[in-house]
Write a protein that holds these residues in place. Structure first.
Motif, PDB file in Angstrom:
ATOM      1  N   ILE A 160     -17.312  23.559  74.015  1.00 30.78           N
ATOM      2  CA  ILE A 160     -16.590  24.793  74.349  1.00 30.78           C
ATOM      3  C   ILE A 160     -16.406  25.660  73.112  1.00 30.78           C
ATOM      4  CG2 ILE A 160     -14.384  25.720  75.177  1.00 30.78           C
ATOM      5  CD1 ILE A 160     -14.159  23.146  76.907  1.00 30.78           C
ATOM      6  N   MET A 161     -16.022  25.034  71.997  1.00 24.72           N
ATOM      7  CA  MET A 161     -15.787  25.810  70.779  1.00 24.72           C
ATOM      8  C   MET A 161     -17.071  26.457  70.274  1.00 24.72           C
ATOM      9  SD  MET A 161     -13.630  24.769  67.368  1.00 24.72           S
ATOM     10  CE  MET A 161     -12.049  25.130  68.176  1.00 24.72           C
ATOM     11  N   GLY A 162     -18.197  25.774  70.424  1.00 30.24           N
ATOM     12  CA  GLY A 162     -19.467  26.357  70.011  1.00 30.24           C
ATOM     13  C   GLY A 162     -19.826  27.593  70.817  1.00 30.24           C
ATOM     14  N   VAL A 163     -19.597  27.534  72.125  1.00 29.57           N
ATOM     15  CA  VAL A 163     -19.829  28.711  72.966  1.00 29.57           C
ATOM     16  C   VAL A 163     -18.891  29.843  72.549  1.00 29.57           C
ATOM     17  CG1 VAL A 163     -19.748  29.634  75.315  1.00 29.57           C
ATOM     18  CG2 VAL A 163     -20.677  27.345  74.906  1.00 29.57           C
ATOM     19  N   ASN A 164     -17.636  29.497  72.279  1.00 27.13           N
ATOM     20  CA  ASN A 164     -16.672  30.513  71.836  1.00 27.13           C
ATOM     21  C   ASN A 164     -17.136  31.191  70.550  1.00 27.13           C
ATOM     22  OD1 ASN A 164     -14.965  29.941  73.975  1.00 27.13           O
ATOM     23  ND2 ASN A 164     -13.613  28.617  72.788  1.00 27.13           N
ATOM     24  N   LEU A 165     -17.692  30.407  69.631  1.00 24.52           N
ATOM     25  CA  LEU A 165     -18.171  30.964  68.365  1.00 24.52           C
ATOM     26  C   LEU A 165     -19.290  31.972  68.603  1.00 24.52           C
ATOM     27  CD1 LEU A 165     -18.461  31.113  65.282  1.00 24.52           C
ATOM     28  CD2 LEU A 165     -19.920  29.072  65.421  1.00 24.52           C
ATOM     29  N   ILE A 166     -20.284  31.582  69.378  1.00 26.59           N
ATOM     30  CA  ILE A 166     -21.424  32.472  69.615  1.00 26.59           C
ATOM     31  C   ILE A 166     -20.979  33.732  70.351  1.00 26.59           C
ATOM     32  CG2 ILE A 166     -23.667  32.681  70.764  1.00 26.59           C
ATOM     33  CD1 ILE A 166     -23.956  29.609  70.297  1.00 26.59           C
ATOM     34  N   TYR A 167     -20.173  33.553  71.387  1.00 26.59           N
ATOM     35  CA  TYR A 167     -19.690  34.713  72.140  1.00 26.59           C
ATOM     36  C   TYR A 167     -18.853  35.628  71.246  1.00 26.59           C
ATOM     37  CZ  TYR A 167     -17.428  37.518  75.720  1.00 26.59           C
ATOM     38  OH  TYR A 167     -16.980  38.583  76.479  1.00 26.59           O
ATOM     39  N   GLY A 168     -17.964  35.034  70.475  1.00 20.51           N
ATOM     40  CA  GLY A 168     -17.086  35.833  69.628  1.00 20.51           C
ATOM     41  C   GLY A 168     -17.839  36.635  68.586  1.00 20.51           C
ATOM     42  N   CYS A 169     -18.863  36.035  67.984  1.00 22.97           N
ATOM     43  CA  CYS A 169     -19.617  36.738  66.942  1.00 22.97           C
ATOM     44  C   CYS A 169     -20.351  37.959  67.496  1.00 22.97           C
ATOM     45  CB  CYS A 169     -20.603  35.785  66.282  1.00 22.97           C
ATOM     46  SG  CYS A 169     -19.820  34.597  65.160  1.00 22.97           S
ATOM     47  N   GLU A 178      -8.885  38.280  65.769  1.00 22.10           N
ATOM     48  CA  GLU A 178      -9.046  37.997  67.196  1.00 22.10           C
ATOM     49  C   GLU A 178     -10.213  37.038  67.424  1.00 22.10           C
ATOM     50  OE1 GLU A 178      -7.844  38.026  71.064  1.00 22.10           O
ATOM     51  OE2 GLU A 178      -6.849  38.948  69.339  1.00 22.10           O
ATOM     52  N   LEU A 179     -11.256  37.171  66.626  1.00 26.26           N
ATOM     53  CA  LEU A 179     -12.383  36.237  66.710  1.00 26.26           C
ATOM     54  C   LEU A 179     -11.913  34.820  66.425  1.00 26.26           C
ATOM     55  CD1 LEU A 179     -15.334  35.368  66.856  1.00 26.26           C
ATOM     56  CD2 LEU A 179     -15.650  36.246  64.539  1.00 26.26           C
ATOM     57  N   LEU A 180     -11.079  34.664  65.400  1.00 26.83           N
ATOM     58  CA  LEU A 180     -10.553  33.339  65.071  1.00 26.83           C
ATOM     59  C   LEU A 180      -9.727  32.777  66.223  1.00 26.83           C
ATOM     60  CD1 LEU A 180     -10.126  31.032  63.095  1.00 26.83           C
ATOM     61  CD2 LEU A 180      -8.276  32.351  62.047  1.00 26.83           C
ATOM     62  N   ARG A 181      -8.869  33.605  66.811  1.00 33.64           N
ATOM     63  CA  ARG A 181      -8.069  33.141  67.953  1.00 33.64           C
ATOM     64  C   ARG A 181      -8.960  32.762  69.128  1.00 33.64           C
ATOM     65  NH1 ARG A 181      -4.232  37.051  66.070  1.00 33.64           N
ATOM     66  NH2 ARG A 181      -5.266  38.716  67.223  1.00 33.64           N
TER      67      ARG A 181
END
Length: 200
Positions: A160-169, A178-181
């Motif tokens: 989940i965190m990996g998907v969040n990273l790619i989406y956020g970037c 906000e990206l960090l959150r």
């Protein structure tokens, strides 16, 4: 305006449906937990150029080189993975064929909780990515400490965190706080801790 938090599948699908985002996944130590979300969401052929795991240490060393200290779950190892995998994208994908693609390389190197549960697990995760096809890539790299008591739960959280990273970037790139959150979207904070992060 408050940000709407999408599910992990919604995030993966939104990335998959963006015809200008294309890259590779290299995941070591906790299964291919990130890329599987993109395959399950559908439409991954437009996003995933390659995915790999080099679990055997000799294979890993042959690809990324040996570490002086012999360790594999380190920031240096992650940086080598990003450098190698992103370099292959630039070598193998012609800009004449993909003039509008923003390339990315996702990587993680993880040690999950051990059998005796005396070692909780930790790892490094990062993304090298373009925001414009003509731009130099950016890096986001961070260290995580895992707190869950079962390896399969840690693997799910990492995915989940990996998907969040790619989406956020790609979608929250103009607001680092906000990206960090957003890295904790759909994750209870007691499950995992980010204790170091670099925006480069």
């Amino acid at each position: 305006m408050e940000r709407i938090v999408l599910t992990t599948t919604q995030k993966a699908l939104k990335i998959n449906l963006n015809e200008n985002i294309y890259g590779t996944f290299a995941e070591i130590g906790a299964g291919q937990e990130v890329v599987r979300h993109f395959f399950r969401a559908g439409g991954a052929s437009g996003t995933v150029a390659k995915t790999m795991s080099a679990y055997d240490k000799d294979f890993s060393d042959a690809i990324y080189g040996k570490e002086i200290d012999g360790r594999y779950v380190t920031e240096q190892r992650l940086r080598k993975m990003l450098e190698h995998e992103y370099g292959l994208i630039e070598q193998r994908l012609s800009r004449d064929k993909f003039p509008n693609k923003c390339y990315f390389a996702f990587a993680n190197t993880i040690a999950t909780i051990n059998f005796t549960k005396k070692f909780k697990g930790h790892g490094w995760m990062g993304l090298r990515f373009q925001l414009d096809p003509d731009d130099e890539p950016n890096d986001v790299i961070f260290h995580i400490r895992m707190k869950e008591e079962e390896a399969y739960l840690q693997q799910e959280t990492i995915g989940i965190m990996g998907v969040n990273l790619i989406y956020g970037c790609f979608h929250i790139r103009n607001n680092p706080e906000e990206l960090l959150r957003s890295l904790y979207d759909n994750i209870a904070k007691y499950k995992i801790e980010i204790d170091m992060i670099h925006f480069e």
